[in-house]
Design a protein around this motif. Structure first.
Motif, PDB file in Angstrom:
ATOM      1  N   ALA A   1      -9.004  15.780   9.095  1.00 58.36           N
ATOM      2  CA  ALA A   1      -8.588  15.428  10.459  1.00 58.36           C
ATOM      3  C   ALA A   1      -8.959  13.979  10.743  1.00 58.36           C
ATOM      4  N   TYR A   2      -8.078  13.270  11.408  1.00 63.83           N
ATOM      5  CA  TYR A   2      -8.381  11.901  11.838  1.00 63.83           C
ATOM      6  C   TYR A   2      -7.981  11.741  13.301  1.00 63.83           C
ATOM      7  N   ASP A   3      -8.485  10.698  13.916  1.00 60.47           N
ATOM      8  CA  ASP A   3      -8.048  10.348  15.273  1.00 60.47           C
ATOM      9  C   ASP A   3      -6.753   9.560  15.155  1.00 60.47           C
ATOM     10  N   TRP A   4      -5.678  10.277  14.910  1.00 59.83           N
ATOM     11  CA  TRP A   4      -4.383   9.650  14.646  1.00 59.83           C
ATOM     12  C   TRP A   4      -4.024   8.655  15.739  1.00 59.83           C
ATOM     13  N   VAL A   5      -3.514   7.515  15.310  1.00 59.28           N
ATOM     14  CA  VAL A   5      -3.102   6.486  16.257  1.00 59.28           C
ATOM     15  C   VAL A   5      -1.615   6.691  16.576  1.00 59.28           C
ATOM     16  N   ASP A   6      -1.322   6.834  17.862  1.00 66.37           N
ATOM     17  CA  ASP A   6       0.077   6.942  18.292  1.00 66.37           C
ATOM     18  C   ASP A   6       0.685   5.546  18.327  1.00 66.37           C
ATOM     19  N   VAL A   7       1.830   5.408  17.688  1.00 64.22           N
ATOM     20  CA  VAL A   7       2.458   4.088  17.587  1.00 64.22           C
ATOM     21  C   VAL A   7       3.939   4.212  17.927  1.00 64.22           C
ATOM     22  N   VAL A   8       4.455   3.241  18.671  1.00 67.66           N
ATOM     23  CA  VAL A   8       5.898   3.150  18.906  1.00 67.66           C
ATOM     24  C   VAL A   8       6.349   1.763  18.449  1.00 67.66           C
ATOM     25  N   VAL A   9       7.289   1.739  17.500  1.00 59.82           N
ATOM     26  CA  VAL A   9       7.830   0.477  16.996  1.00 59.82           C
ATOM     27  C   VAL A   9       9.270   0.359  17.481  1.00 59.82           C
ATOM     28  N   GLY A  10       9.635  -0.793  18.024  1.00 58.17           N
ATOM     29  CA  GLY A  10      10.975  -0.984  18.586  1.00 58.17           C
ATOM     30  C   GLY A  10      11.911  -1.736  17.655  1.00 58.17           C
ATOM     31  N   PHE A  11      13.192  -1.395  17.725  1.00 55.47           N
ATOM     32  CA  PHE A  11      14.237  -2.043  16.916  1.00 55.47           C
ATOM     33  C   PHE A  11      15.485  -2.247  17.769  1.00 55.47           C
TER      34      PHE A  11
END
Lengths: 468, 468
Positions: free
Chosen positions: B215-225
């Motif tokens: 388990a990790y403290d998953w990082v939420d990421v949003v990348v735009g295109f």
């Protein structure tokens, strides 16, 4: 006063070894797996071995060597097989064995000094939080983490994580430059490729930050097959099972397993090819179920149900795989050597079949399944029943003519042992980090001879090697 | 005395609900994502909801229902979208919500009762030893583990582990049969496929043993295109990076992200397509380095460096993905629906481009990158701006004619929602485990009508649905 004497004065207080016998012994790596390199490098020796205990001491060594123009070849445990750590121009062996501390462990991450033994790191991370390194060579119990990064490429675990070159498999490196005033650099992301797998030619790695994954009591498994190609197909299918966690898949052709795996001989018939696996303990029901799909497959050994008597004296599965396969061959038949081959996806099985048909028992098959650019394919470390260098080169050419690139382990330069071209990023960084060219001289052709013609089919010979 | 009254007598002492309003409410799942299923199933209701607290109580329910020929439809949280838990023939809803205990946690393994909420399991395994389940649906915080196995297929984490169907992603199931004397079966290995993804038509899963991972403290990421197809390529390349650990990669076409992700709207321009990712915290340097390779990519949001003000009120990234994308669309525009598509390897990108060109904004793209038989490819859950059922079927046909199989979420039978053929293993097991055909009737066409012609292009209509 000679440069060397002046150097010794500057290094007073450090741990130094200059007894020629011991220095020669500490100058050697595992180049002798190759009869070609054995001929070329057998007499190579440094003048001095320095064993620093701290980064400050390394800086002291680098400054002094820079001042006196003495070459520095960095060394972990010297387990490389490409002559990575052989000091072709003499000078100082910088032995990082005393820089062996694990400095920090957190979720998914370990920070260690470059000289830490890989299995020792895992001992600490397992005890701390049930974690282990993603990848290790078969020399797990002797190799250092820094040496693995500087001179290795992948190994056990590559079936899940690809190779060291893959973005994310090394998180950070702390690197010293070879200048009048050595700089301390911290590298992350793409920058890491400047110094990874550069044999220490363009910087000294002093500290590493590596990703960890969940540690398990991996089950050693040997599955037997009457036909090598059935084992190859088994390995390929197993590697493509997304939910069945394994750490190692190595198909090895008969008669290698029976003849060379002496401790396991009792489990393996002479004509049996095997697939050596490491399987997560909780995946063994699924694994046994999967083996059942292959009519010819025979579960010869599994460590989780083996009796103490059966297990007694057996090496771990990973010491049957990667270059330990070769080593076990060499112990029985010293004339044996090997190759490193890539069988590119998606034609890996056809390529293996072709080479097996072409070369038969002169080149007994040994594959290592890995993830490579997101796909499952296999590297090969086939054994070669060595006769002459000319025939060895023929065998290499045969592989390449059939679309299987060879990472030639009979060459001591980065280029010839790798992709046969200069790594522009490594070269550019060397110009900046080692302006005098004192770090591990002779290993980067592009530095020694910028006009070298890689298509010439000739062997590069480092002039320094002719000095003796 | 009616069968139902006799049944109630037999179930005295158990938690029973027979208030028609509440029973109807507890009979519903998330079938209403589909306008087609909404028309068909809106009036479906059970007669009784039973909520057992122990396996012994479940056995009591099964024995009584078997004796009185009352259908039993098992239910977790009712988060399925294919009408999996809709009691087409009325009878008893067997609600497993009270069977929610985590029974054992060890390295790589958790054992839980079938009704345990998935995120609650992870809460316990994380606290215990830094472990978590490999896979979860976007309904992580509401769905049960048993419901996921009986009616789901994959989700967040499938980029690393493939789907539930893959050998090794479920370790053991404890299953009850529907007989005069229900048997308790323990299934492992290939046997698991008898009852997995069978909607509870051939057995009641009471306990599950699942593999865990770190388990990790998953990082939420949003990348735009600016271009959706650039995001698709980014997702594909990211998925093929063997060393960069992510748990989720979902490219979503404009204008969906800006228009429907209301809490994230402030980060996303109206014309921007995005890729929603979950990234291991220690991989963020490598991830940022990777984003830098794409000239058009813009890191719009990352939870590890976002301020508290920015993070306030944001749902987790996984609640933008899988069927939560559809749900967010439905909340803004109730006329929206969706499809489930597979874009097979190795032509996934071409297929997505083709369908995007053909259908444009009528079917805004939403992909989920996954491992599938060892390769990285993508499923699609594209939104559909629904007009008529005829047009919906046209759109489905268009996908299939272009080599993209559709798992039709507008059908409530196993066959029509899946591979359009009978699963012989599931059917054979149903004959043995549910001889009277009382478990979740109407969901397995092969049981209801063994001669059904799947090539007829007709819609199967369960006779029971006409009773009302």
């Amino acid at each position: 006063m000679s440069a060397l004497e002046a150097l010794k004065q500057d290094l007073e207080g450090l741990q130094i070894e200059d007894n020629p016998q011991i220095v020669k012994q500490k100058s050697r790596d595992f180049f002798w797996y190759s009869p070609v390199l054995k001929g070329q490098l057998d007499d190579v020796t440094a003048d001095l071995v320095v064993t620093p205990k701290t980064e400050a001491e390394i800086i002291q060594v680098l400054k002094a060597c820079f001042a006196h123009d003495v070459p520095v070849t960095t060394r972990g445990s010297g387990t490389g097989n490409y002559g990575q750590a052989m000091p072709l121009a003499g000078g100082v062996i910088l032995n990082l064995a005393a820089m062996d501390k694990v400095k920090e462990i957190r979720a998914g991450v370990v920070v260690a000094e470059a000289g830490a033994i890989i299995s020792k790191i895992d001992d600490e991370t397992r005890a701390h939080s049930g974690q282990e390194l993603r990848l290790h060579p078969s020399t797990y119990r002797t190799a250092t983490i820094g040496g693995f990064i500087a001179g290795g490429s992948g190994g056990v675990g590559s079936i899940n994580w690809g190779g060291l070159r893959d973005l994310g498999n090394v998180l950070r490196l702390r690197v010293l430059t070879m200048e009048a005033e050595p700089q301390v650099l911290e590298m992350t992301g793409e920058d890491l490729h400047k110094v990874m797998h550069a044999y220490g030619t363009n910087g000294i790695i002093t500290e590493v930050e590596m990703p960890l994954t969940a540690a398990y009591d991996w089950v050693d498994v040997v599955v037997g097959f009457d036909q090598f190609m059935d084992g190859v197909q088994f390995g390929d299918d197993l590697g493509n099972l997304d939910g069945l966690l394994v750490k190692e898949i190595a198909p090895i052709a008969a008669p290698v397993p029976h003849e060379y795996f002496l401790r396991h001989q009792k489990f393996i018939r002479k004509d049996q090819s095997v697939v050596v696996c490491m399987v997560a303990p909780f995946a063994m029901d699924a694994f046994a179920s999967f083996v059942g799909r292959f009519s010819g497959a025979e579960l010869l050994y599994r460590s989780d149900t083996a009796s103490d008597a059966e297990k007694k004296g057996l090496p771990p599965a990973y010491e049957l795989a990667w270059n330990h396969t070769t080593l076990r061959g060499l112990r029985v038949d010293p004339s044996i050597t090997y190759l490193q081959v890539l069988y590119p996806f998606p034609t890996q099985i056809e390529s293996v079949r072709k080479m097996t048909e072409l070369l038969g028992d002169e080149v007994p098959g040994h594959l290592e399944y890995v993830r490579f650019d997101g796909k499952i394919t296999c590297f090969g470390l086939p054994l070669v029943r060595y006769t002459t260098e000319a025939r060895l080169n023929e065998i290499i050419k045969l592989h390449e003519d059939n679309g299987c690139p060879v990472f030639n382990p009979h060459r001591y330069t980065l280029e010839e042992g790798g992709m046969k071209q200069t790594d522009a990023v490594q070269l550019a960084f060397k110009k900046q980090a080692d302006p005098k060219g004192l770090l591990n001289p002779g290993k980067m052709i592009a530095w020694e001879n910028p006009d070298y013609d890689f298509s010439s089919d000739k062997l590069f010979l480092f002039p320094g090697l002719q000095r003796g």
